[in-house]
Design a protein around this motif. Sequence first.
Motif, PDB file in Angstrom:
ATOM      1  N   UNK A   1       0.882  -1.171  -0.082  1.00 34.45           N
ATOM      2  CA  UNK A   1      -0.174  -0.216  -0.070  1.00 34.45           C
ATOM      3  C   UNK A   1       0.829   1.229   0.093  1.00 34.45           C
ATOM      4  N   UNK A   2       1.806   1.106   0.539  1.00 38.56           N
ATOM      5  CA  UNK A   2       2.741   2.366   0.948  1.00 38.56           C
ATOM      6  C   UNK A   2       3.424   2.649  -0.764  1.00 38.56           C
ATOM      7  N   UNK A   3       3.963   1.472  -0.984  1.00 39.52           N
ATOM      8  CA  UNK A   3       4.778   1.563  -2.559  1.00 39.52           C
ATOM      9  C   UNK A   3       3.656   2.205  -3.448  1.00 39.52           C
ATOM     10  N   UNK A   4       2.549   1.865  -3.623  1.00 46.73           N
ATOM     11  CA  UNK A   4       1.747   2.290  -4.471  1.00 46.73           C
ATOM     12  C   UNK A   4       1.005   3.603  -4.048  1.00 46.73           C
ATOM     13  N   UNK A   5       1.049   3.896  -2.977  1.00 45.07           N
ATOM     14  CA  UNK A   5       0.680   5.262  -2.528  1.00 45.07           C
ATOM     15  C   UNK A   5       1.586   6.505  -3.060  1.00 45.07           C
ATOM     16  N   UNK A   6       3.032   5.967  -3.080  1.00 43.45           N
ATOM     17  CA  UNK A   6       4.031   7.247  -3.357  1.00 43.45           C
ATOM     18  C   UNK A   6       3.920   6.930  -4.890  1.00 43.45           C
ATOM     19  N   UNK A   7       3.662   5.932  -5.704  1.00 40.83           N
ATOM     20  CA  UNK A   7       3.411   6.057  -7.207  1.00 40.83           C
ATOM     21  C   UNK A   7       2.217   7.075  -7.419  1.00 40.83           C
ATOM     22  N   UNK A   8       1.277   6.891  -6.679  1.00 40.47           N
ATOM     23  CA  UNK A   8       0.019   7.899  -6.973  1.00 40.47           C
ATOM     24  C   UNK A   8       0.402   9.328  -6.474  1.00 40.47           C
ATOM     25  N   UNK A   9       1.318   9.731  -5.361  1.00 40.35           N
ATOM     26  CA  UNK A   9       1.896  10.937  -5.440  1.00 40.35           C
ATOM     27  C   UNK A   9       2.817  11.483  -6.529  1.00 40.35           C
ATOM     28  N   UNK A  10       3.620  10.722  -6.988  1.00 33.81           N
ATOM     29  CA  UNK A  10       4.395  11.027  -8.258  1.00 33.81           C
ATOM     30  C   UNK A  10       3.251  11.368  -9.425  1.00 33.81           C
ATOM     31  N   UNK A  11       2.202  10.703  -9.632  1.00 31.30           N
ATOM     32  CA  UNK A  11       1.087  10.912 -10.725  1.00 31.30           C
ATOM     33  C   UNK A  11       0.586  12.302 -10.256  1.00 31.30           C
ATOM     34  N   UNK A  12       0.395  12.555  -9.224  1.00 30.60           N
ATOM     35  CA  UNK A  12      -0.276  13.909  -8.710  1.00 30.60           C
ATOM     36  C   UNK A  12       0.724  14.996  -9.127  1.00 30.60           C
ATOM     37  N   UNK A  13       2.008  14.969  -8.636  1.00 33.24           N
ATOM     38  CA  UNK A  13       2.819  15.838  -9.222  1.00 33.24           C
ATOM     39  C   UNK A  13       3.232  16.165 -10.385  1.00 33.24           C
ATOM     40  N   UNK A  14       3.097  15.093 -11.162  1.00 35.67           N
ATOM     41  CA  UNK A  14       3.347  15.115 -12.611  1.00 35.67           C
ATOM     42  C   UNK A  14       1.891  15.887 -13.283  1.00 35.67           C
ATOM     43  N   UNK A  15       0.798  15.814 -12.633  1.00 39.46           N
ATOM     44  CA  UNK A  15      -0.492  16.493 -13.028  1.00 39.46           C
ATOM     45  C   UNK A  15      -0.241  17.993 -12.590  1.00 39.46           C
ATOM     46  N   UNK A  16       0.563  18.468 -11.712  1.00 39.94           N
ATOM     47  CA  UNK A  16       0.619  19.843 -11.618  1.00 39.94           C
ATOM     48  C   UNK A  16       0.159  19.980  -9.917  1.00 39.94           C
ATOM     49  N   UNK A  17      -0.301  19.062  -9.223  1.00 35.83           N
ATOM     50  CA  UNK A  17      -0.625  19.169  -7.910  1.00 35.83           C
ATOM     51  C   UNK A  17       0.463  19.432  -7.174  1.00 35.83           C
ATOM     52  N   UNK A  18       0.105  20.162  -5.942  1.00 33.39           N
ATOM     53  CA  UNK A  18       1.021  20.648  -4.937  1.00 33.39           C
ATOM     54  C   UNK A  18       0.859  19.658  -3.772  1.00 33.39           C
ATOM     55  N   UNK A  19       1.752  18.674  -3.835  1.00 34.42           N
ATOM     56  CA  UNK A  19       1.585  17.677  -2.837  1.00 34.42           C
ATOM     57  C   UNK A  19       2.484  17.807  -1.857  1.00 34.42           C
ATOM     58  N   UNK A  20       2.329  17.931  -0.531  1.00 31.30           N
ATOM     59  CA  UNK A  20       3.406  18.231   0.323  1.00 31.30           C
ATOM     60  C   UNK A  20       4.578  17.062   0.525  1.00 31.30           C
ATOM     61  N   UNK A  21       5.625  17.098   1.010  1.00 31.67           N
ATOM     62  CA  UNK A  21       6.535  15.940   0.974  1.00 31.67           C
ATOM     63  C   UNK A  21       6.099  15.330   2.397  1.00 31.67           C
ATOM     64  N   UNK A  22       5.853  14.038   2.019  1.00 33.18           N
ATOM     65  CA  UNK A  22       5.389  12.989   2.900  1.00 33.18           C
ATOM     66  C   UNK A  22       6.420  11.904   3.330  1.00 33.18           C
ATOM     67  N   UNK A  23       6.828  11.778   4.542  1.00 32.02           N
ATOM     68  CA  UNK A  23       7.709  10.870   5.078  1.00 32.02           C
ATOM     69  C   UNK A  23       7.104   9.455   4.850  1.00 32.02           C
ATOM     70  N   UNK A  24       7.870   8.387   4.205  1.00 30.60           N
ATOM     71  CA  UNK A  24       7.549   7.196   4.076  1.00 30.60           C
ATOM     72  C   UNK A  24       7.068   6.450   5.425  1.00 30.60           C
ATOM     73  N   UNK A  25       7.650   6.840   6.542  1.00 29.34           N
ATOM     74  CA  UNK A  25       7.282   6.257   7.850  1.00 29.34           C
ATOM     75  C   UNK A  25       5.901   6.654   8.435  1.00 29.34           C
TER      76      UNK A  25
END
Length: 205
Positions: free
Chosen positions: A134-158
């Motif tokens: 779940x964590x791995x795919x969450x970070x993949x989704x975050x990268x998608x959001x960033x590529x779409x121009x969304x401002x996503x705060x930096x999230x710690x993996x822990x």
Amino acid sequence: MGEGEQNTLERIHCAAMAEFLEKGFRDASLRQIVKNAGVTTGAFYGYFSSKEALFTSIVEPHAAAVMGRFMIAQTEFAELPREQQPAHMGKESGECVEWMIDYVYDHYRPFKLLICCSDGTPYENFVHNMVEIEVEYTFRYIEVLKSLGHQVPELDKELCHMIASGMFEGMFEIVRHDMPKARAKRFIDQLREFSTAGWMKIMGQ
């Protein structure tokens, strides 16, 4: 396998299920399983090489079914066109959770072994492994959001691991507490709503 062998195997499985559920894998007695099944030790080893092999034979089909369905949900979401993913957030996972709850209650006793009685076996990290995925795919989704121009705060993996762990450990509390299915489904729906809203908030959505 002949009818006699099938009956013997069913007796071993039945005795094992009761022993594992009562004592957990670590403390379950192979000698007691054999005795309760009404077979000799020699006959037992004609079917299974060890106590762990017996436990695996009961649990593995269900662990594989649930993990397989979970992975399908993750990959189906990840393979959506990037532009469609934000609108689908929670949809595929919601359908997967609904399927999982039905599956758990259709195969309740072996699944309870998996969740509650697997310490000392390769299955003791089953929920943890789901969290890691779940964590791995969450970070993949975050990268998608960033590529779409969304401002996503930096999230710690822990932190993401803690949030996902809370969701999955919470979800399987329905098994640990032997919750009736109707109540479990209601609670899981509320837990998912809480979790989805929280993810959207910290992702700035």
